[in-house]
Write a protein that holds these residues in place. Structure first.
Motif, PDB file in Angstrom:
ATOM      1  N   SER A 160      -1.245   3.848   4.839  1.00 32.20           N
ATOM      2  CA  SER A 160      -0.823   2.456   4.678  1.00 32.20           C
ATOM      3  C   SER A 160      -0.718   1.761   6.033  1.00 32.20           C
ATOM      4  O   SER A 160      -1.129   0.608   6.178  1.00 32.20           O
ATOM      5  CB  SER A 160       0.534   2.368   3.978  1.00 32.20           C
TER       6      SER A 160
ATOM      7  N   MET B  35     -10.367   0.617   1.645  1.00 32.98           N
ATOM      8  CA  MET B  35     -10.070   0.782   0.219  1.00 32.98           C
ATOM      9  C   MET B  35     -11.325   0.842  -0.654  1.00 32.98           C
ATOM     10  O   MET B  35     -11.395   1.664  -1.577  1.00 32.98           O
ATOM     11  CB  MET B  35      -9.149  -0.343  -0.270  1.00 32.98           C
TER      12      MET B  35
ATOM     13  N   PRO C  55       0.629   8.845   2.271  1.00 28.96           N
ATOM     14  CA  PRO C  55       0.577   7.418   1.939  1.00 28.96           C
ATOM     15  C   PRO C  55       1.099   6.494   3.047  1.00 28.96           C
ATOM     16  O   PRO C  55       0.543   5.408   3.242  1.00 28.96           O
ATOM     17  CB  PRO C  55       1.429   7.306   0.680  1.00 28.96           C
TER      18      PRO C  55
ATOM     19  N   ALA D 227      -1.531   9.634  -3.530  1.00 24.23           N
ATOM     20  CA  ALA D 227      -2.420   9.850  -2.386  1.00 24.23           C
ATOM     21  C   ALA D 227      -1.687  10.686  -1.334  1.00 24.23           C
ATOM     22  O   ALA D 227      -0.468  10.596  -1.193  1.00 24.23           O
ATOM     23  CB  ALA D 227      -2.842   8.509  -1.788  1.00 24.23           C
TER      24      ALA D 227
ATOM     25  N   LEU E  21      -7.256   3.431  -6.929  1.00 20.41           N
ATOM     26  CA  LEU E  21      -7.469   2.802  -5.620  1.00 20.41           C
ATOM     27  C   LEU E  21      -8.065   1.405  -5.773  1.00 20.41           C
ATOM     28  O   LEU E  21      -7.647   0.468  -5.083  1.00 20.41           O
ATOM     29  CB  LEU E  21      -8.377   3.677  -4.749  1.00 20.41           C
TER      30      LEU E  21
ATOM     31  N   LEU F 203       0.162   3.677  -2.945  1.00 20.09           N
ATOM     32  CA  LEU F 203      -0.421   4.994  -2.653  1.00 20.09           C
ATOM     33  C   LEU F 203       0.545   6.122  -3.013  1.00 20.09           C
ATOM     34  O   LEU F 203       0.105   7.196  -3.441  1.00 20.09           O
ATOM     35  CB  LEU F 203      -0.837   5.086  -1.180  1.00 20.09           C
TER      36      LEU F 203
ATOM     37  N   TRP G   8     -13.290   4.136  -0.136  1.00 22.37           N
ATOM     38  CA  TRP G   8     -12.434   5.223  -0.626  1.00 22.37           C
ATOM     39  C   TRP G   8     -12.504   5.294  -2.151  1.00 22.37           C
ATOM     40  O   TRP G   8     -12.636   6.377  -2.733  1.00 22.37           O
ATOM     41  CB  TRP G   8     -11.025   5.002  -0.129  1.00 22.37           C
TER      42      TRP G   8
ATOM     43  N   LEU H 275       0.828  -1.215   0.000  1.00 22.61           N
ATOM     44  CA  LEU H 275       0.000   0.000   0.000  1.00 22.61           C
ATOM     45  C   LEU H 275       0.859   1.260   0.000  1.00 22.61           C
ATOM     46  O   LEU H 275       0.527   2.243  -0.673  1.00 22.61           O
ATOM     47  CB  LEU H 275      -0.948   0.010   1.196  1.00 22.61           C
TER      48      LEU H 275
END
Length: 160
Positions: free
Chosen positions: A53, A71, A49, A46, A90, A41, A74, A37
Motif C-alpha cells: 500500500s 494494480m 498489505p 494480500a 484486486l 489488501l 497485478w 489500499l
C-alpha cells in the motif's frame, strides 16, 4: 508603477500558496490511497498489505497512471495464472480506489489551492486534454494563477 509591482507580488504570493497547497493536497491523497489500499489488501488477504500500500501510494503521484501502474498488471497476472478470485478482488479494489479518488481529489485539491472544486476539476480535465499527463498538474496551477489575477484585479479595482 508601484501598483504593478504590488499586483505582480500578490499574484506570485498567491501562486506560491497554491503550489504549496497542491503539494499538501497530493500528500493528503497519498495518505487516503494508502489507507484505502491497506484496508482493501488486508481484507482480500494480500501478502504484505501495508508495504505494498505504501509503495502504490507513492506511485499514485504519477499523473494518469498512478496506482494503476501496479494494480492493473497485478490483477491481470492473477487472472492469467488462474487465481481468478484474487484477480477479481484486486480489480474491484482498484475500481473502488479510482471512483473514490475521482470524487475526493477535486474537493481536496480545490480546498488546498484556494480554487472551487468544480474549477479545479475543469482545469484538470482541460489541462490533461491540452497538455496530456503533465496537464493534470499544470491545469490546477493555471487555475491558481487565473484565480489570483482575478482576485487581485478585483481588489485593485475596489480601491479606485
Amino acid at each position: 508603477m508601484d501598483n504593478k509591482k504590488d499586483f505582480l507580488k500578490q499574484i506570485m504570493n498567491d501562486t506560491g500558496k497554491g503550489i504549496k497547497g497542491y503539494m499538501k493536497a497530493q500528500v493528503t491523497l497519498m495518505i487516503i490511497t494508502f489507507i484505502i489500499l491497506g484496508i482493501g489488501l488486508t481484507i482480500i488477504g494480500a501478502k504484505h498489505p501495508i508495504l505494498i500500500s505504501a509503495g502504490i501510494a507513492i506511485l499514485d503521484i504519477i499523473p494518469v497512471l498512478g496506482a494503476g501502474i501496479v494494480m492493473i498488471p497485478w490483477a491481470v497476472i492473477n487472472f492469467i495464472i488462474g487465481n481468478k478470485d484474487m484477480g477479481a478482488d484486486l480489480a474491484t479494489l482498484y475500481v473502488i480506489l479510482v471512483i473514490l479518488r475521482q470524487f475526493i481529489e477535486p474537493k481536496i485539491v480545490g480546498k488546498e489551492i484556494g480554487v472551487r472544486p468544480l474549477y479545479t476539476f475543469i482545469a484538470t480535465i482541460l489541462g490533461s486534454i491540452i497538455l496530456g499527463p503533465i496537464g493534470i498538474i499544470l491545469g490546477p496551477l493555471a487555475a491558481v494563477i487565473i484565480s489570483s489575477i482575478m482576485k487581485t484585479k478585483k481588489k485593485t479595482d475596489n480601491r479606485r
